[in-house]
Design a protein around this motif. Structure first.
Motif, PDB file in Angstrom:
ATOM      1  N   LEU A 207      -1.405   1.828   2.045  1.00 21.82           N
ATOM      2  CA  LEU A 207      -2.922   1.750   2.673  1.00 21.82           C
ATOM      3  C   LEU A 207      -3.253   0.211   2.703  1.00 21.82           C
ATOM      4  CD1 LEU A 207      -5.686   2.940   3.442  1.00 21.82           C
ATOM      5  CD2 LEU A 207      -5.983   3.291   1.241  1.00 21.82           C
ATOM      6  N   LEU A 214      -4.452  -4.621   9.812  1.00 19.70           N
ATOM      7  CA  LEU A 214      -5.669  -4.640  10.755  1.00 19.70           C
ATOM      8  C   LEU A 214      -6.485  -5.792  10.535  1.00 19.70           C
ATOM      9  CD1 LEU A 214      -7.430  -2.766  12.212  1.00 19.70           C
ATOM     10  CD2 LEU A 214      -8.668  -2.060  10.224  1.00 19.70           C
ATOM     11  N   LEU A 217      -4.719  -8.292  12.915  1.00 18.25           N
ATOM     12  CA  LEU A 217      -5.032  -8.083  14.119  1.00 18.25           C
ATOM     13  C   LEU A 217      -6.504  -8.572  14.594  1.00 18.25           C
ATOM     14  CD1 LEU A 217      -3.380  -4.372  14.618  1.00 18.25           C
ATOM     15  CD2 LEU A 217      -2.481  -6.679  15.671  1.00 18.25           C
ATOM     16  N   TYR A 218      -7.337  -8.236  13.792  1.00 23.85           N
ATOM     17  CA  TYR A 218      -8.873  -8.655  14.045  1.00 23.85           C
ATOM     18  C   TYR A 218      -8.887 -10.156  14.273  1.00 23.85           C
ATOM     19  CZ  TYR A 218     -11.301  -4.330  13.419  1.00 23.85           C
ATOM     20  OH  TYR A 218     -12.092  -3.022  13.646  1.00 23.85           O
TER      21      TYR A 218
ATOM     22  N   LEU B  60      -8.292  17.021  -9.224  1.00 21.79           N
ATOM     23  CA  LEU B  60      -8.349  15.591  -9.011  1.00 21.79           C
ATOM     24  C   LEU B  60      -7.246  15.038  -8.092  1.00 21.79           C
ATOM     25  CD1 LEU B  60      -9.689  13.043 -10.318  1.00 21.79           C
ATOM     26  CD2 LEU B  60      -8.081  12.954 -12.110  1.00 21.79           C
ATOM     27  N   MET B  61      -6.197  15.432  -8.549  1.00 23.33           N
ATOM     28  CA  MET B  61      -4.916  14.938  -7.661  1.00 23.33           C
ATOM     29  C   MET B  61      -4.904  15.283  -5.947  1.00 23.33           C
ATOM     30  SD  MET B  61      -3.102  13.113  -9.416  1.00 23.33           S
ATOM     31  CE  MET B  61      -3.980  12.539 -10.678  1.00 23.33           C
ATOM     32  N   TYR B  64      -7.684  13.175  -4.668  1.00 27.21           N
ATOM     33  CA  TYR B  64      -7.121  11.720  -4.620  1.00 27.21           C
ATOM     34  C   TYR B  64      -6.265  11.475  -3.489  1.00 27.21           C
ATOM     35  CZ  TYR B  64      -5.444   7.152  -5.759  1.00 27.21           C
ATOM     36  OH  TYR B  64      -5.298   5.774  -5.781  1.00 27.21           O
ATOM     37  N   LEU B  65      -5.270  12.515  -3.312  1.00 33.34           N
ATOM     38  CA  LEU B  65      -4.428  12.391  -2.075  1.00 33.34           C
ATOM     39  C   LEU B  65      -5.160  12.453  -0.717  1.00 33.34           C
ATOM     40  CD1 LEU B  65      -1.618  14.719  -3.371  1.00 33.34           C
ATOM     41  CD2 LEU B  65      -1.407  12.023  -2.758  1.00 33.34           C
ATOM     42  N   ILE B  68      -6.594   8.897   0.002  1.00 31.47           N
ATOM     43  CA  ILE B  68      -5.608   8.339   0.486  1.00 31.47           C
ATOM     44  C   ILE B  68      -5.243   8.458   1.774  1.00 31.47           C
ATOM     45  CG2 ILE B  68      -3.413   7.362   0.396  1.00 31.47           C
ATOM     46  CD1 ILE B  68      -3.423   7.645  -2.761  1.00 31.47           C
ATOM     47  N   ARG B  71      -8.137   7.476   4.259  1.00 31.22           N
ATOM     48  CA  ARG B  71      -8.206   6.146   4.533  1.00 31.22           C
ATOM     49  C   ARG B  71      -7.271   5.726   5.351  1.00 31.22           C
ATOM     50  NH1 ARG B  71      -9.384   3.929  -1.716  1.00 31.22           N
ATOM     51  NH2 ARG B  71      -8.101   5.819  -2.170  1.00 31.22           N
ATOM     52  N   ILE B  72      -6.047   6.139   5.038  1.00 30.74           N
ATOM     53  CA  ILE B  72      -5.056   5.682   6.024  1.00 30.74           C
ATOM     54  C   ILE B  72      -5.277   5.994   7.328  1.00 30.74           C
ATOM     55  CG2 ILE B  72      -2.627   6.002   6.474  1.00 30.74           C
ATOM     56  CD1 ILE B  72      -1.859   6.224   3.624  1.00 30.74           C
ATOM     57  N   VAL B  75      -7.787   3.466   8.828  1.00 28.42           N
ATOM     58  CA  VAL B  75      -7.317   2.136   9.072  1.00 28.42           C
ATOM     59  C   VAL B  75      -6.506   2.412  10.643  1.00 28.42           C
ATOM     60  CG1 VAL B  75      -5.514   0.215   8.575  1.00 28.42           C
ATOM     61  CG2 VAL B  75      -7.209   1.308   6.954  1.00 28.42           C
ATOM     62  N   GLU B  76      -5.741   3.461  10.667  1.00 27.11           N
ATOM     63  CA  GLU B  76      -4.854   3.599  11.813  1.00 27.11           C
ATOM     64  C   GLU B  76      -5.723   3.858  13.166  1.00 27.11           C
ATOM     65  OE1 GLU B  76      -2.054   6.789  10.898  1.00 27.11           O
ATOM     66  OE2 GLU B  76      -0.917   5.487   9.835  1.00 27.11           O
ATOM     67  N   ASP B  78      -8.746   2.646  13.534  1.00 30.16           N
ATOM     68  CA  ASP B  78      -9.259   1.197  13.906  1.00 30.16           C
ATOM     69  C   ASP B  78      -8.447   0.247  14.392  1.00 30.16           C
ATOM     70  OD1 ASP B  78     -11.505   1.967  12.385  1.00 30.16           O
ATOM     71  OD2 ASP B  78     -11.239   0.835  10.833  1.00 30.16           O
ATOM     72  N   MET B  79      -7.039   0.445  14.255  1.00 29.92           N
ATOM     73  CA  MET B  79      -5.982  -0.369  14.974  1.00 29.92           C
ATOM     74  C   MET B  79      -5.907   0.209  16.501  1.00 29.92           C
ATOM     75  SD  MET B  79      -2.622  -0.484  12.235  1.00 29.92           S
ATOM     76  CE  MET B  79      -2.646  -1.615  11.005  1.00 29.92           C
ATOM     77  N   LEU B  82      -8.700  -1.140  18.501  1.00 33.67           N
ATOM     78  CA  LEU B  82      -8.461  -2.457  18.600  1.00 33.67           C
ATOM     79  C   LEU B  82      -7.605  -2.761  19.677  1.00 33.67           C
ATOM     80  CD1 LEU B  82      -9.471  -5.519  17.452  1.00 33.67           C
ATOM     81  CD2 LEU B  82      -7.364  -5.354  15.980  1.00 33.67           C
TER      82      LEU B  82
END
Lengths: 223, 91
Positions: A207, A214, A217-218, B60-61, B64-65, B68, B71-72, B75-76, B78-79, B82
């Motif tokens: 992550l 990212l 890239l920005y 909890l696990m 948390y997974l 993650i 969030r990944i 980000v992907e 957003d990429m 862009l």
């Protein structure tokens, strides 16, 4: 890399699926009976916290003195895992204490210091989240000092009079009657937790790598 | 005579002292003791605490997974956004 991750994740899932059966088969402790079986995951989670503190402390020092971005990613990932595993350690300990001591919580040295550890690493994450530019170095310093609390937490039960069992409990476990089986089950759970820690660390680092990509890239797009 | 009486009194005191100090034996249990009259620590059932501990770990696990993974995914996305914007600018 992805193949290894998946293979190890399957192995760890199988270990966690088998763990309740191993714990059920382990002998009962003579004074606490059933509730003592919380111990197998409770101890294992604190071993994962120890691993997290070691990794975070070393990575933070590496980042602070060498400025390596990989070290920063390892530091952030391990700090978050310290928060997660410490949270489980505190909750499982509290549930155990309710039966063993008759109370949910006591402000004795071991418990208080473990709670402080959770606050220090929550602080680390908050600094990284809201600290803005330069927060990486501040967080790295917090990581080093947070990791330094580990030995104090471990030895607190030997240095002060507390209601928490001493560290000698683990050293003498294998020598007691039926203790060898309990020891084997504990070590099995510790192995499962350490493998889980490694897998979560790898996932969390991926992550951070994606976020770094990212950002690059920005920056390239702005140029 | 006086000496004999004195010795007898001292002897009686020496014997009577420990007898006087001895605790009366506990009365035998005449029936079952209800659980609610036991000390609070003994009344707490262990099984719910044990199950809660392991259930909390599982939740909890999984949580948390999920964070993650989420969030990944963000980000992907957003990429990809862009890259799309860069392609639009190039055209």
């Amino acid at each position: 890399m992805r193949k290894w991750f998946l293979a190890l994740a399957v192995v760890d899932a199988a270990m966690f699926a088998y763990a309740p059966f191993a714990i059920n088969a382990a002998p009962y402790e003579s004074t606490m009976l059933l509730v003592q079986k919380i111990f197998y995951f409770h101890f294992a989670t604190w071993m994962a916290v120890t691993a997290g503190l070691t990794v975070c402390g070393l990575a933070s020092a590496w980042y602070l003195f060498k400025g390596s971005p990989i070290a920063d990613r390892i530091g952030v990932a391990s700090a978050e895992l310290v928060v997660i595993f410490t949270l489980f350690g505190l909750v499982s300990g509290s549930l155990w204490a309710r039966k063993a001591w008759g109370i949910w919580w006591d402000w004795e040295p071991r418990l208080t210091m473990a709670f402080m550890l959770e606050l220090i690493f929550l602080g680390y994450i908050i600094v990284r989240q809201f600290g803005g530019p330069g927060s990486e170095k501040l967080a790295a310093a917090m990581g080093i000092f947070g990791a330094a609390t580990g030995p104090f937490i471990y030895k607190s039960v030997d240095w002060w009079r507390t209601i928490h069992p001493k560290t000698s409990v683990m050293r003498t476990l294998a020598d007691t009657s039926g203790g060898a089986i309990m020891w084997n089950v504990v070590m099995f759970c510790v192995a499962a937790f350490l493998l889980l820690f490694g897998l979560l660390l790898a996932a969390r680092m991926r992550l951070e790598e994606s976020r770094g990509e990212l950002d690059r890239l920005y920056l390239a797009a702005e140029d | 005579m006086v000496r004999r009486v004195f010795n007898a009194l001292v002897g009686m005191l020496l014997v009577a002292g420990p007898l006087w100090a001895q605790q009366p034996p506990n009365a035998g249990q005449s029936g079952f003791v209800p659980l609610d009259s036991m000390p609070a620590r003994e009344q707490i059932p262990a099984a719910p605490l044990l199950l809660s501990s392991y259930a909390f770990f599982l939740v909890l696990m999984l949580f948390y997974l999920w964070t993650i993974w989420r969030r990944i995914g963000k980000v992907e996305r957003d990429m990809q956004d862009l890259e799309r914007r860069q392609e639009t600018v190039k055209r």
